[in-house]
Design an enzyme around this catalytic site. Structure first.
Site, short mmCIF file in Angstrom:
data_model
loop_
_atom_site.label_atom_id
_atom_site.label_comp_id
_atom_site.label_asym_id
_atom_site.label_seq_id
_atom_site.Cartn_x
_atom_site.Cartn_y
_atom_site.Cartn_z
N ASN A 1 -31.01 2.23 8.45
CA ASN A 1 -32.25 1.50 8.17
C ASN A 1 -32.69 1.66 6.71
OD1 ASN A 1 -32.84 2.61 11.36
ND2 ASN A 1 -32.91 0.42 10.93
N THR A 2 -31.70 1.62 5.82
CA THR A 2 -31.99 1.70 4.39
C THR A 2 -31.26 0.58 3.66
OG1 THR A 2 -30.14 3.20 3.96
CG2 THR A 2 -32.27 4.20 4.45
N THR B 1 -31.30 -3.97 8.99
CA THR B 1 -30.16 -4.57 8.28
C THR B 1 -29.25 -5.38 9.20
OG1 THR B 1 -28.79 -2.59 8.60
CG2 THR B 1 -30.16 -2.68 6.61
N CYS C 1 0.85 -1.20 0.00
CA CYS C 1 0.00 0.00 0.00
C CYS C 1 0.88 1.25 0.00
CB CYS C 1 -0.93 0.00 1.22
SG CYS C 1 -2.16 1.32 1.17
N GLU D 1 -23.23 3.10 0.90
CA GLU D 1 -23.48 1.77 1.45
C GLU D 1 -22.31 0.84 1.19
OE1 GLU D 1 -28.25 1.17 1.30
OE2 GLU D 1 -27.33 1.59 -0.64
N THR E 1 -26.16 1.89 11.21
CA THR E 1 -27.25 1.65 10.27
C THR E 1 -28.06 2.92 10.08
OG1 THR E 1 -29.19 0.29 9.75
CG2 THR E 1 -28.84 0.86 12.07
#
Length: 515
Positions: free
Chosen positions: A411-412, A421, A153, A486, A409
């Site tokens: 919640n989507t 989730t 890296c 996400e 989360t």
């Protein structure tokens, strides 16, 4: 804050200090090494300073051009958080990051999708690198270099080379690990096992480090070193998993050539940039295909069905153990079609020994590694207290970071709202630990195959085990209808699950040595 007008006159043809990796960069009284002032950083990111060469010739200054577009090669710049358009919380985090690091780096600009996690991450990293602790500052940055180099890296290596020199590190050490003190050289074996095969670490490895006469490590020093190694192995996973672009003042982050007709030149390709069209081809930003919409609907339906099965009946302990062994065995056969040996460059490989040593599945070649059972040694009941006892406050910081990543989360799921989730997040976390031979007795590993498809497993295993082999194609191929935020969230889960897995093996070995 230092302005260019107040700096030492620039000789025609020279690089602007602090922007192009000059050995003696300009610094403000608060700036950290290799950085440039926040105002310049903002102007660079807003305007991309698309200056032409007659202007450069007139002033005798070579102006660097950023090679990429935005902080990530995988995420279109227009879909990242734009500096100057952030909300109050993000602005505070940007200010803290700049005050700590002397730059607003690309890792921060991608992590800020999730401000709560970023705040915890910055606090932990600041404590590890700059606050009171067992190891001197230059040792900390050199260990960061050693850890990042194991995964080739160069992004992280370049940053910590600057930091190492700024805190008084000996430049000779940077010529190769053999030039560093024997005490640091002795850490090489632990570094490579933690990075690639942590299940092989035993109390004998710990004993060897603690009882090496004048080059011995104390327990407190070793805990600090182990946390740093695992932190940077995991951060390398995040760097590759999110396609983090090189900083403009580091090698590979800028060019002095004018744009070609096709908007990019051959030097761009060698740094992983394949043109505007590829960079802006966004799975999340494109029109969702029927197949993609069906994909997320199918995943939500599976979650619903699994929850119903949980409610109806629970598998026996024997069946749970069988399913774990099956998943562990199957994980060995998950590999990328692009899986190939990556030769480390000399600039990076000189910071570690045994360059041929890499990831190998723990049950291959006739080896059998006993399952690591979490109820016998867990982070919550054992690792946390050991770290906190020998390196005060770090256990608490790590514990907070683990919990934020695991429980984070909104919640989507893609275009759906009010979704629980937790089942999906637990499947991702436990799959990573399963790849490391770590088992939770109360988890049904049959859920993993239901929730994680093959392309997603390929991405997870690559980012966690061989991050240097991660490609944009892998990133694009999983969860095609999900937002980039996400996917970054997925990477946070991968980072923290990996770090905890490495820590569990190292801390268990230290505990066995102590008892």
């Amino acid at each position: 804050m230092v302005s260019l007008s107040s700096a030492t006159p620039v000789v025609p043809g020279e690089l602007i200090p602090g922007v192009c990796g000059n050995p003696a960069p300009l610094r403000s009284s608060r700036a950290r090494p290799g950085g440039f002032c926040l105002g310049i950083a903002r102007r660079l990111r807003r305007s991309r300073i698309d200056l032409d060469y007659p202007f450069e010739t007139e002033l005798g200054i070579r102006i660097p051009r950023p090679l990429g577009h935005g902080p990530s090669r995988f995420i279109p710049e227009k879909e990242t958080i734009q500096v100057g358009k952030e909300d109050a919380t993000m602005h505070t985090l940007f200010a803290e990051s700049f005050a700590t690091l002397g730059r607003l780096d690309n890792v921060t600009l991608v992590m800020v999708f999730h401000p709560q996690y970023l705040e915890s991450f910055l606090k932990t990293q600041h404590y590890l690198l700059q606050m009171d602790g067992p190891l001197p500052l230059h040792y900390r940055h050199y260990i960061g270099i050693m850890a990042a180099a194991r995964h080739q890296c160069s992004y992280l290596v370049n940053l910590h080379v600057n930091d190492f020199l700024h805190v008084g590190g000996d430049p000779k050490w940077l010529n190769g690990l053999e030039n560093a003190p024997q005490k640091l050289q002795n850490l090489g074996e632990l570094n490579k096992m933690l990075a690639h095969r942590p299940w092989l670490i035993t109390k004998e490895h710990i004993e060897q480090l603690l009882k090496t006469e004048e080059n011995s490590w104390s327990l407190a020093e070793l805990i600090h070193a182990v946390v740093l190694l695992t932190h940077y192995h995991s951060l390398a996973s995040f760097t590759f998993g999110c396609g983090i672009s090189p900083e403009i003042d580091c090698e590979g982050g800028h060019t002095f050539r004018p744009p070609s007709v096709s908007n990019y030149c051959i030097c761009d390709i060698t740094n992983g940039y394949h043109g505007v069209d590829e960079i802006h081809a966004s799975p999340a930003g494109s029109i969702l295909s029927t197949e993609s919409v069906c994909e997320v609907e199918a995943l939500m339906e599976k979650m619903k069905q699994l929850q119903e099965c949980r409610d109806e009946e629970e598998a026996s302990q024997e069946e749970m153990a069988t399913r774990f062994e099956r998943e562990k065995r199957e994980s060995m056969f998950v590999c990328s079609s692009e899986d190939e040996e990556s030769a480390a460059t000399r600039d990076v490989s000189r910071h570690f020994e045994d360059t041929s040593y890499g990831y190998k599945d723990f049950s291959r070649h006739g080896m059998h590694v006993p399952t690591f059972r979490v109820q016998d040694y867990s982070w919550e009941d054992h690792g946390y207290s050991l770290v906190n006892r020998l390196y005060p406050d770090v256990g608490q910081l790590l514990d907070e970071k683990f919990h934020i990543a695991y429980n984070l989360t909104y919640n989507t799921m893609a275009m759906h709202k009010d979704v629980d989730t937790s089942m999906l997040r637990r499947a991702i976390w436990n799959y990573i630990h399963c790849m490391f031979g770590i088992r939770y007795d109360d988890y049904d590993y049959g859920e993993i195959n239901q929730l994680l498809d093959r392309s997603f497993k390929v991405y997870i295993k690559t980012v966690v085990c061989t991050p240097e082999k991660t490609t944009k194609r892998m990133y694009d191929s999983f969860w095609r209808q999900f937002e980039h935020s996400e996917k970054v969230h997925v990477n946070l889960l991968l980072v923290e699950a990996r770090m905890q897995a490495e820590l569990l093996y190292a801390l268990r070995a230290i505990t066995r040595y102590m008892t």
